[in-house]
Design a protein around this motif. Sequence first.
Motif, mmCIF file in Angstrom:
data_model
loop_
_atom_site.group_PDB
_atom_site.id
_atom_site.type_symbol
_atom_site.label_atom_id
_atom_site.label_comp_id
_atom_site.label_asym_id
_atom_site.label_seq_id
_atom_site.Cartn_x
_atom_site.Cartn_y
_atom_site.Cartn_z
ATOM 1 N N VAL A 228 -38.739 60.256 4.771
ATOM 2 C CA VAL A 228 -37.325 59.926 4.706
ATOM 3 C C VAL A 228 -36.505 61.207 4.840
ATOM 4 N N TYR A 229 -35.458 61.132 5.657
ATOM 5 C CA TYR A 229 -34.624 62.293 5.954
ATOM 6 C C TYR A 229 -33.154 61.940 5.737
ATOM 7 N N PHE A 230 -32.402 62.885 5.181
ATOM 8 C CA PHE A 230 -30.958 62.783 5.217
ATOM 9 C C PHE A 230 -30.541 63.053 6.657
ATOM 10 N N SER A 231 -29.642 62.247 7.185
ATOM 11 C CA SER A 231 -29.391 62.294 8.620
ATOM 12 C C SER A 231 -27.931 62.014 8.937
ATOM 13 N N GLN A 232 -27.640 62.063 10.219
ATOM 14 C CA GLN A 232 -26.351 61.655 10.764
ATOM 15 C C GLN A 232 -26.618 60.839 12.021
ATOM 16 N N VAL A 233 -25.699 59.961 12.370
ATOM 17 C CA VAL A 233 -25.842 59.135 13.568
ATOM 18 C C VAL A 233 -24.559 59.232 14.388
ATOM 19 N N ARG A 234 -24.734 59.467 15.678
ATOM 20 C CA ARG A 234 -23.607 59.423 16.600
ATOM 21 C C ARG A 234 -23.631 58.082 17.332
ATOM 22 N N PHE A 235 -22.536 57.369 17.250
ATOM 23 C CA PHE A 235 -22.400 56.110 17.982
ATOM 24 C C PHE A 235 -20.927 55.881 18.289
ATOM 25 N N GLY A 236 -20.656 55.503 19.522
ATOM 26 C CA GLY A 236 -19.292 55.177 19.903
ATOM 27 C C GLY A 236 -18.329 56.329 19.738
ATOM 28 N N GLY A 237 -18.827 57.559 19.923
ATOM 29 C CA GLY A 237 -17.963 58.725 19.811
ATOM 30 C C GLY A 237 -17.683 59.157 18.385
ATOM 31 N N LYS A 238 -18.309 58.518 17.405
ATOM 32 C CA LYS A 238 -18.105 58.877 16.001
ATOM 33 C C LYS A 238 -19.420 59.301 15.363
ATOM 34 N N MET A 239 -19.330 60.100 14.298
ATOM 35 C CA MET A 239 -20.492 60.511 13.525
ATOM 36 C C MET A 239 -20.464 59.794 12.177
ATOM 37 N N TYR A 240 -21.625 59.290 11.761
ATOM 38 C CA TYR A 240 -21.758 58.585 10.494
ATOM 39 C C TYR A 240 -22.828 59.260 9.648
ATOM 40 N N ARG A 241 -22.564 59.392 8.359
ATOM 41 C CA ARG A 241 -23.605 59.853 7.454
ATOM 42 C C ARG A 241 -24.665 58.765 7.344
ATOM 43 N N ALA A 242 -25.912 59.185 7.186
ATOM 44 C CA ALA A 242 -26.992 58.206 7.237
ATOM 45 C C ALA A 242 -28.230 58.733 6.495
ATOM 46 N N ILE A 243 -29.211 57.865 6.366
ATOM 47 C CA ILE A 243 -30.507 58.244 5.834
ATOM 48 C C ILE A 243 -31.558 57.522 6.667
ATOM 49 N N SER A 244 -32.586 58.241 7.111
ATOM 50 C CA SER A 244 -33.529 57.714 8.102
ATOM 51 C C SER A 244 -34.960 57.812 7.613
#
Length: 311
Positions: A228-244
């Motif tokens: 499990v990693y602390f992550s970020q996601v780029r979608f639709g020109g925006k960045m979202y905080r995430a966990i993967s």
Amino acid sequence: MEIIANTVQFYLQKETAAAIGKFDGIHMGHRRLLEEILSRKKDGMAACVFTFEPSPAVLFGGGTQEGQALSRYVLNTRDEKRFLFERMGVDILIEFPLDRETAAIPPRKFVYEILAKQMNLRFLAAGKDVSFGAKGAGSEALLRELGPMMGFDVKTIDKVCLDGREVSSTLVRSKVEEGDMGTVEQLLGMPYMIAGKVERGNRIGRTLGFPTINIRPGEHKLLPPRGVYFSQVRFGGKMYRAISNVGCKPTVSENQVVWVETFLYDFEEEIYGQDVQVYLCAFHRPERRFDSLEALRNQLREDIRQGAAFR
């Protein structure tokens, strides 16, 4: 961005500033090259990246254990590199087809026919260890000899160092394999990226109250340790905080296919079939099998709580 691939027959009408290299993982050394060509756009030149597809390591590296490892796994897939080059402002990407025939082009002919003539080259940036042409005999010295005669300037870049070590794709690869994502981010100038289309999973995350998106990494994409990693996601020109989670979901599946399953904070859309980029920022914990879905739910709740405080 214009992409020229699967052909040696091309001609660029606009004068170009080009960077030549393998570009397996676009690390800080590569970024130095790209800065050079992007700065020439103000002079009316098109910023062009010239790379080989597949890389010389894939074509020639299979005979040794190290060569097999190089040819099997890549830091960036072709689609990922295209995405990154375009975001950086590259105008033209040439994926020069490398096979036994094109690899045998004499270095002087390569400079004259391809670089100077077909690419309409006016400026070339390369590493000091640049090699090209038959047996890799083309070198920095040859470029400096031929450039003035063929109408283009040459700038070669010294290796970039981090904490006394040369930044290289080999070093990046070793840090990815260790799961040292903080150092990987320093070497790349960005967190490690895994890109893909969102696919339908088993919807267990939604059942547990934590809806996720699932992407399947490219077959030859180098992955960090499962977990499990602390992550970020780029979608639709925006960045979202995430966990993967990078792994096979052992609690809910016996399948050994590796997925990147990601929970996005403050996000509720269904985006099946859409392209996303997942950036792995920090390793959190190893993947493990839980005795029950309730135990998995409790762990996910704690993971998400800790991820909310990251960065």
